[in-house]
Design a protein around this motif. Structure first.
Motif, PDB file in Angstrom:
ATOM      1  N   ASN A 203       0.727  -1.155  -0.078  1.00 27.28           N
ATOM      2  CA  ASN A 203      -0.086   0.058   0.099  1.00 27.28           C
ATOM      3  C   ASN A 203       0.750   1.261  -0.061  1.00 27.28           C
ATOM      4  OD1 ASN A 203      -1.401   2.476   2.094  1.00 27.28           O
ATOM      5  ND2 ASN A 203      -2.872   1.338   0.714  1.00 27.28           N
ATOM      6  N   GLN A 204       2.128   1.235   0.853  1.00 30.68           N
ATOM      7  CA  GLN A 204       2.947   2.334   0.626  1.00 30.68           C
ATOM      8  C   GLN A 204       3.490   2.703  -0.652  1.00 30.68           C
ATOM      9  OE1 GLN A 204       5.422   1.200   4.239  1.00 30.68           O
ATOM     10  NE2 GLN A 204       5.107   2.868   5.492  1.00 30.68           N
ATOM     11  N   MET A 205       4.025   1.732  -1.123  1.00 25.49           N
ATOM     12  CA  MET A 205       4.584   1.835  -2.216  1.00 25.49           C
ATOM     13  C   MET A 205       3.658   2.147  -3.586  1.00 25.49           C
ATOM     14  SD  MET A 205       7.932   1.599  -1.909  1.00 25.49           S
ATOM     15  CE  MET A 205       9.043   0.652  -1.072  1.00 25.49           C
ATOM     16  N   ASP A 206       2.346   1.462  -3.643  1.00 22.51           N
ATOM     17  CA  ASP A 206       1.388   1.985  -4.506  1.00 22.51           C
ATOM     18  C   ASP A 206       1.147   3.417  -4.349  1.00 22.51           C
ATOM     19  OD1 ASP A 206       1.572  -0.688  -5.491  1.00 22.51           O
ATOM     20  OD2 ASP A 206      -0.490  -1.487  -4.492  1.00 22.51           O
ATOM     21  N   TRP A 207       1.164   3.804  -2.958  1.00 23.37           N
ATOM     22  CA  TRP A 207       0.662   5.177  -3.134  1.00 23.37           C
ATOM     23  C   TRP A 207       1.694   6.125  -3.514  1.00 23.37           C
ATOM     24  CZ3 TRP A 207       2.846   9.242  -0.547  1.00 23.37           C
ATOM     25  CH2 TRP A 207       2.039  10.586  -0.596  1.00 23.37           C
ATOM     26  N   ILE A 208       3.029   5.782  -3.380  1.00 27.49           N
ATOM     27  CA  ILE A 208       4.294   6.656  -3.732  1.00 27.49           C
ATOM     28  C   ILE A 208       4.123   6.634  -5.236  1.00 27.49           C
ATOM     29  CG2 ILE A 208       6.684   6.561  -3.964  1.00 27.49           C
ATOM     30  CD1 ILE A 208       6.954   5.470  -1.296  1.00 27.49           C
ATOM     31  N   VAL A 209       3.779   5.404  -6.097  1.00 30.34           N
ATOM     32  CA  VAL A 209       3.651   5.469  -7.350  1.00 30.34           C
ATOM     33  C   VAL A 209       2.461   6.113  -8.046  1.00 30.34           C
ATOM     34  CG1 VAL A 209       3.401   3.912  -9.281  1.00 30.34           C
ATOM     35  CG2 VAL A 209       5.183   3.083  -7.636  1.00 30.34           C
ATOM     36  N   GLN A 210       1.410   5.790  -7.280  1.00 33.12           N
ATOM     37  CA  GLN A 210       0.072   6.700  -7.954  1.00 33.12           C
ATOM     38  C   GLN A 210       0.180   8.046  -7.696  1.00 33.12           C
ATOM     39  OE1 GLN A 210      -2.836   4.453  -5.664  1.00 33.12           O
ATOM     40  NE2 GLN A 210      -2.484   2.603  -6.858  1.00 33.12           N
ATOM     41  N   ASN A 211       0.750   8.703  -6.704  1.00 30.41           N
ATOM     42  CA  ASN A 211       0.878   9.928  -6.304  1.00 30.41           C
ATOM     43  C   ASN A 211       2.347  10.792  -6.732  1.00 30.41           C
ATOM     44  OD1 ASN A 211      -1.577  10.846  -4.412  1.00 30.41           O
ATOM     45  ND2 ASN A 211      -0.959   8.821  -3.964  1.00 30.41           N
ATOM     46  N   ARG A 212       2.997   9.939  -7.736  1.00 31.57           N
ATOM     47  CA  ARG A 212       4.250  10.790  -7.935  1.00 31.57           C
ATOM     48  C   ARG A 212       4.179  11.969  -8.693  1.00 31.57           C
ATOM     49  NH1 ARG A 212       8.612   8.106 -12.267  1.00 31.57           N
ATOM     50  NH2 ARG A 212      10.153   9.506 -11.895  1.00 31.57           N
ATOM     51  N   ASP A 213       3.104  12.380  -9.452  1.00 32.86           N
ATOM     52  CA  ASP A 213       2.937  13.478 -10.196  1.00 32.86           C
ATOM     53  C   ASP A 213       2.185  14.382  -9.332  1.00 32.86           C
ATOM     54  OD1 ASP A 213       4.280  12.576 -12.545  1.00 32.86           O
ATOM     55  OD2 ASP A 213       2.350  11.829 -13.456  1.00 32.86           O
ATOM     56  N   ASN A 214       1.306  13.900  -8.531  1.00 37.06           N
ATOM     57  CA  ASN A 214       0.241  14.848  -7.749  1.00 37.06           C
ATOM     58  C   ASN A 214       1.090  15.444  -6.751  1.00 37.06           C
ATOM     59  OD1 ASN A 214      -1.840  13.840  -9.119  1.00 37.06           O
ATOM     60  ND2 ASN A 214      -2.403  12.483  -7.587  1.00 37.06           N
ATOM     61  N   TRP A 215       2.290  14.683  -6.109  1.00 41.96           N
ATOM     62  CA  TRP A 215       3.068  15.481  -5.027  1.00 41.96           C
ATOM     63  C   TRP A 215       4.514  15.450  -5.295  1.00 41.96           C
ATOM     64  CZ3 TRP A 215       1.163  16.879  -0.241  1.00 41.96           C
ATOM     65  CH2 TRP A 215      -0.213  16.476  -0.179  1.00 41.96           C
ATOM     66  N   ASN A 216       4.539  15.495  -6.713  1.00 37.75           N
ATOM     67  CA  ASN A 216       6.148  15.541  -7.313  1.00 37.75           C
ATOM     68  C   ASN A 216       7.111  15.060  -6.348  1.00 37.75           C
ATOM     69  OD1 ASN A 216       7.647  16.911  -9.194  1.00 37.75           O
ATOM     70  ND2 ASN A 216       7.717  18.882  -8.275  1.00 37.75           N
ATOM     71  N   ILE A 217       6.975  13.648  -6.221  1.00 38.09           N
ATOM     72  CA  ILE A 217       7.658  12.896  -5.518  1.00 38.09           C
ATOM     73  C   ILE A 217       8.974  12.540  -6.240  1.00 38.09           C
ATOM     74  CG2 ILE A 217       8.120  10.513  -4.192  1.00 38.09           C
ATOM     75  CD1 ILE A 217       5.150  10.722  -3.951  1.00 38.09           C
ATOM     76  N   LYS A 218      10.136  13.010  -5.844  1.00 39.03           N
ATOM     77  CA  LYS A 218      11.468  12.935  -6.481  1.00 39.03           C
ATOM     78  C   LYS A 218      12.434  11.979  -6.019  1.00 39.03           C
ATOM     79  CE  LYS A 218      10.631  16.117  -9.641  1.00 39.03           C
ATOM     80  NZ  LYS A 218      10.595  15.576 -10.717  1.00 39.03           N
TER      81      LYS A 218
END
Length: 305
Positions: free
Chosen positions: A55-70
């Protein structure tokens, strides 16, 4: 800062239960806000609750663009029992989710990642240098990734993420100092497993790292650590040129949620970087339970200036 902080808290609170929009938290002068995700002590997820890790990893992947995760940081204890291959297989599957979409990340070995508390054999097999050396952000390693560093740029700010695993000795300290001096033009963030106690004071190894590395390198700004299930922040002023006036503040952080239900309840840390202010806003979030803090907002939400 005193004026900005209440505004951020207010914006975040009114948008609950959905995870707040970082765009609304930024001032009109902020064209971009970047996010670093910090994972710590996922050992029980690898052992008993892989669905939370997923769930953590999926959230990171799914929100990469929304949260500009670098970038994603892990400060050790990836697994609970290093001799159990299945736990490494679970962790391997989770981090491959980041690799599949080219999200940069770094890991280190905690005490639970060493077989019988001594051997790096399994860590080397799954997270050794061979896994990372072709990555464009990977700067180099020490003893097959017992230590390593990554070079990450957020906006116009260049960062050095420097990792060292369990058993910090003289050789590893020398290696870390060499890397920090070679990249003295970069803001350094050090990731270790054990550094702060639950009382907010440094451990013995924490004091060793502080005296021999942090104090000696003016580019060190942040130290991230886990090991103890708690949230702590120690702010230390350092006078680099010895003129009697502090030249920098080092932010030393502890974050570990393994004492929460189901081995951590899915909590992670979010470090939001505001380039126009050269500041991080730090907070906790669980995509698994959709909660915004576990200990308290006072302990888990703050600015790094």
């Amino acid at each position: 800062m005193k004026k900005i902080f209440p505004l951020i808290i207010f914006v975040f609170s009114i948008l609950s239960p959905a995870l707040p929009s970082i765009e609304l938290a930024a001032s009109p002068n902020d064209s971009n806000v970047y996010t670093i995700v910090w994972l710590s002590d996922t050992q029980y997820y690898s052992e008993k609750y892989p669905h939370i890790f997923r769930n953590q990893m999926d959230w990171i992947v799914q929100n990469r663009d929304n949260w500009n995760i670098k970038y994603v940081v892990h400060t050790g204890d990836i697994v609970n029992r290093a001799e159990k291959k299945q736990q490494w297989v679970q962790a391997d599957r989770m981090f491959r989710k980041l690799e599949q979409v080219s999200i940069p990340y770094g890991v280190l070995a905690g005490n639970h990642d060493l077989v019988k508390g001594k051997s790096y054999k399994m860590f080397h097999q799954y997270f050794g240098k061979d896994r990372f050396f072709t990555k464009p952000y990977y700067g180099g390693g020490y003893r097959n990734n017992r230590g390593h560093y990554d070079l990450i740029t957020l906006g116009h700010q260049h960062f050095l993420f420097l990792y060292i695993g369990w058993h910090v000795d003289k050789d590893s300290i020398s290696w870390m100092n060499e890397v920090l001096k070679r990249h003295s033009d970069r803001t350094a963030i050090i990731a270790v497993h054990k550094y702060l106690h639950k009382n907010g004071k440094r451990t013995l190894v924490g004091n060793r790292i502080f005296r021999n590395i942090v104090k000696k390198n003016p580019n060190v700004k942040i130290v991230l650590s886990g090991h103890y299930d708690d949230s702590e922040l120690l702010k230390t002023k350092i006078d680099d040129n010895h003129d009697g006036t502090p030249d920098r503040i080092v932010y030393e952080l502890l974050a570990d949620y393994q004492g929460a239900p189901e081995g951590g309840e899915g909590f992670l840390r979010l470090l939001h970087y505001f380039p126009s202010r050269s500041k991080f806003y730090v907070r906790a979030y669980s995509p698994y339970s959709n909660k915004h803090f576990f200990f308290s907002p006072k302990k888990e939400e703050f600015w790094i200036e």
